[in-house]
Write an enzyme that holds these catalytic residues in place. Structure first.
Site, PDB file in Angstrom:
ATOM      1  N   HIS A 231       0.867  -1.182   0.000  1.00 16.07           N
ATOM      2  CA  HIS A 231       0.000   0.000   0.000  1.00 16.07           C
ATOM      3  C   HIS A 231       0.903   1.231   0.000  1.00 16.07           C
ATOM      4  O   HIS A 231       1.576   1.517  -0.975  1.00 16.07           O
ATOM      5  CB  HIS A 231      -0.925  -0.061   1.215  1.00 16.07           C
ATOM      6  CG  HIS A 231      -2.035   0.949   1.218  1.00 16.07           C
ATOM      7  ND1 HIS A 231      -2.364   1.717   0.129  1.00 16.07           N
ATOM      8  CD2 HIS A 231      -2.912   1.324   2.209  1.00 16.07           C
ATOM      9  CE1 HIS A 231      -3.381   2.502   0.429  1.00 16.07           C
ATOM     10  NE2 HIS A 231      -3.728   2.286   1.692  1.00 16.07           N
ATOM     11  N   HIS A 270      -2.112  -1.203 -10.980  1.00 17.72           N
ATOM     12  CA  HIS A 270      -2.991  -0.689  -9.928  1.00 17.72           C
ATOM     13  C   HIS A 270      -4.210  -1.592  -9.800  1.00 17.72           C
ATOM     14  O   HIS A 270      -4.695  -2.123 -10.800  1.00 17.72           O
ATOM     15  CB  HIS A 270      -3.428   0.745 -10.254  1.00 17.72           C
ATOM     16  CG  HIS A 270      -4.029   1.444  -9.085  1.00 17.72           C
ATOM     17  ND1 HIS A 270      -5.373   1.369  -8.790  1.00 17.72           N
ATOM     18  CD2 HIS A 270      -3.465   2.214  -8.119  1.00 17.72           C
ATOM     19  CE1 HIS A 270      -5.608   2.069  -7.697  1.00 17.72           C
ATOM     20  NE2 HIS A 270      -4.483   2.588  -7.266  1.00 17.72           N
ATOM     21  N   ASP A 321       3.228   6.228  -7.126  1.00 16.52           N
ATOM     22  CA  ASP A 321       4.414   6.010  -6.303  1.00 16.52           C
ATOM     23  C   ASP A 321       5.723   6.082  -7.086  1.00 16.52           C
ATOM     24  O   ASP A 321       6.756   6.447  -6.530  1.00 16.52           O
ATOM     25  CB  ASP A 321       4.327   4.644  -5.604  1.00 16.52           C
ATOM     26  CG  ASP A 321       3.178   4.564  -4.623  1.00 16.52           C
ATOM     27  OD1 ASP A 321       2.960   5.552  -3.904  1.00 16.52           O
ATOM     28  OD2 ASP A 321       2.495   3.526  -4.594  1.00 16.52           O
TER      29      ASP A 321
END
Length: 385
Positions: A231, A270, A321
């Site tokens: 996460h 994702h 990210d």
């Protein structure tokens, strides 16, 4: 404003438990309804990520609307006044060792603050919003007070006159006001991380809130969920991947070999988006600007080369990210603090969801599919072998 696109129903992903399952209602956010879109309370992320300050987005999520100019000024003044830490919180942070992970520091700080300034028993909404504002304003103070004390014995002054939460964080980290470029970059990254519907940490916060627990407990639980590398911790892992290479060619050759050997590369794909992460195009441009400003394109070029390889070989796109790791590195943020910045941003979304769950006023209790043995014969203790 982006043009309306047809809605799509993504196929459930086998690697994600409960993928595709609708677990509740929210008026806060939509993710991937056209495959690659994100909206906060109806606003397209591409319209607000770079044009709004983070405080505007926090106001939108926590207080329900984008602020007017005068409302924003008042809100920023309020947040600035909440940066200080009670003496008991500082004392507790001084006991946390330098070896602790920043996420554990923030979780501890939130828990201690919750004992010093507890939420009222009636859990009224204005009070919940005040707690959310205090946390967003002071989480950076908690982390960086601990950081400077545990690493060099300095008790820093956390109440600066910086205009923004992002600027305050960078000022405390480096000991001087950040450049306008860095502050703008931080604003954009916080905007992109602020909210993302029923992700693992947000759902954790809602489950805790659904039991009737307090705001601090809900946020602490969410921090615990976000700590995991699947996460929030993904941006830290992403940078560890990027920094092991000296140049783009080496990166491309090695990652190709790793992918062929079925290695998972963190920072790509994702659970919800099917055609791309809309936040990537924004944060990639931020990373590029920061790299050019520093006169060092090495990490950006390596990240971009890996992006190309992953698409060519696996048809996998980078998520937020991937280039946020480059962005934070270029602003001198220690890798272990990447996810801590995620916490500061996502507290706005968590708090909004907690308030929404309280209004719904239902406990969340799902069922499980039992896979264990059936109809076993009980054997008394004296007869067991």
């Amino acid at each position: 404003m982006s043009e309306a696109q047809p809605l799509v129903t993504p196929k459930p992903k086998k690697s994600v438990a409960l993928s595709g399952v609708t677990a509740g209602n929210t008026a806060l956010c939509t993710v991937g309804r056209t495959g690659n879109d994100l909206h906060y309370r109806g606003y397209d992320i591409l319209d607000i990520a770079e044009t709004c300050e983070f405080e505007e987005i926090a106001h939108l999520l926590v207080h329900g609307k984008l602020p007017t100019k005068s409302e924003l000024a008042a809100y920023k003044a309020k947040l600035k006044s909440l940066r200080g830490l009670p003496a008991n919180v500082k004392a507790a942070l001084e006991w946390v060792p330098a070896s602790a992970h920043p996420m554990d520091v923030m979780r501890t700080g939130v828990s201690v603050l919750g004992t010093v300034l507890p939420e009222k028993e009636d859990h009224n909404t204005p009070g919940a919003r005040d707690i959310a504002d205090r946390l967003m304003a002071s989480l950076g103070s908690m982390l960086l007070y601990w950081y400077h004390y545990s690493h060099n014995g300095r008790r820093i002054e956390v109440e600066t006159d910086d205009d923004s939460i992002g600027g305050h964080f960078l000022h405390l980290l480096h000991g001087e006001k950040p450049s306008a470029l860095w502050e703008r970059a931080m604003n954009t990254s916080l905007n992109l991380y602020a909210e993302h519907e029923f992700n693992a940490s947000t759902f954790t916060a809602r489950v805790i809130a659904g039991t009737g627990s307090d705001m601090y407990s809900s946020i602490s639980g969410a921090i615990g969920a976000l700590r995991g590398p699947k996460h929030g911790g993904a941006n830290e892992v992403a940078f560890e991947i990027q920094k092991r290479y000296d140049n783009p060619d080496e990166a491309q050759a090695d990652i190709t070999r790793r992918v062929e050997n079925k290695e998972v590369v963190i920072g790509f794909g994702h659970p919800v988006y099917t055609t791309g992460d809309p936040r990537n195009q924004v944060i990639k441009e931020v990373a590029k600007k920061l790299s050019k400003d520093a006169g060092s394109m090495k990490m950006f070029d390596i990240a971009e080369a890996l992006e190309t390889v992953m698409w060519d070989i696996k048809k996998m796109f980078p998520n937020l990210d991937w280039f946020s790791a480059v962005s934070y590195h270029m602003m001198g943020v220690p890798t272990a603090m990447f996810t801590a910045l995620f916490v500061i941003a996502r507290t706005s979304g968590w708090a909004a969801h907690i308030i929404e769950q309280r209004i719904d006023n239902k406990i969340i209790r799902q069922s499980a599919n039992y896979t264990g043995p059936e109809n076993l014969k009980f054997v008394p203790l004296k007869d067991r072998k």
